[in-house]
Design an enzyme around this catalytic site. Structure first.
Site: not given
Ligand code: HPA
Length: 234
Positions: A91, A89, A206
């Site tokens: 991501g 993965r 984030d």
């Molecule tokens: N929550 C779930 N999946 C995610 C998040 C998140 O804050 N940020 C990037 N993928």
């Protein structure tokens, strides 16, 4: 079987090593910008999949969709119909440790989570889903060689992106979970069940604790770093 329910490729069209971004347009972008001789083998549901070569080695890249339900479908079909052996993965995740900066690359050693599919399968017990060590070790060594800073540790895979509980992640933060995403736990579990290898390379998009989020430049750099590590596993 010539092809599977959700993938229209013919058996033999997909490489043994396959990268799995959630976003099918990322699969397209990587195929067009990083691979040589890339051929699109799947357009069903616009969940694009490509096979090409990277540094002379055959590799595929396939969108998994968001969440464990979608990911589980592709992982099952890629292994059972197409014989994929190394599933990686690539991501993003939301960090839940304050000190983790956006753009940080994480090599996931294990994935805790709340997957309903996992709990149903194991009759309510928790299965400790872990990465394949040989892939993890190779990814770590590649990152060191390419001078890319990575953190190795545990992540959490959730079925629910939106939640109204502000203290939701506090316990998980205390237990060392680095970040939250929505696919890795089921990937690790199904790969183990089917006798193949899996890894998850994530970048922090984030920070849920601080509210920081990646700029376009951060996103691009960390995306490149993550892809260079993952493609090298072919
Ligand atoms: N929550 C779930 N999946 C995610 C998040 C998140 O804050 N940020 C990037 N993928």
């Amino acid at each position: 079987m010539e092809s599977s329910i959700h993938i229209e490729a013919k058996v033999g069209d997909i490489a043994e090593t396959i990268l799995l971004p959630g976003d099918p347009l990322r699969a397209k972008y990587v195929a067009e910008n990083f691979l040589e001789d890339a051929v699109c083998y799947n357009k069903v549901r616009n969940m694009f999949g490509y096979t090409g070569t990277y540094k002379g080695k055959r590799v595929s890249i396939q969108g998994s969709g968001m969440g464990m339900g979608s990911t589980a479908i592709y992982v099952n079909e890629l292994v059972e119909t197409y014989g994929c052996k190394n599933l990686i993965r690539v991501g993003t995740c939301g960090a839940i440790q304050e000190q983790l900066n956006v753009g940080q690359v994480i090599l996931a050693m294990s994935a805790s989570g709340d997957s309903g599919a996992n709990m149903a399968y194991f009759n309510g017990f928790q299965y400790a889903a872990t990465a394949d060590f040989s892939l993890l070790q190779k990814a770590y060594q590649t990152a060191q060689r390419l001078d890319i800073n990575t953190i190795q540790g545990s992540i959490f895979s959730t079925d629910t992106f939106y939640d109204d509980n502000p203290t939701r992640w506090d316990k998980w933060e205390r237990h060392g979970i680095l970040g939250v995403e929505m696919e890795t736990q089921i990937l690790f579990t199904i790969a183990k069940r089917l006798g193949v290898k899996a890894l998850s390379v994530l970048t922090v998009s984030d920070n849920i604790k601080t509210g920081a989020s990646a700029s376009a430049k951060d996103r691009e750099q960390s995306f490149m770093d993550m892809m260079r590590i993952a493609l090298d596993l072919a």
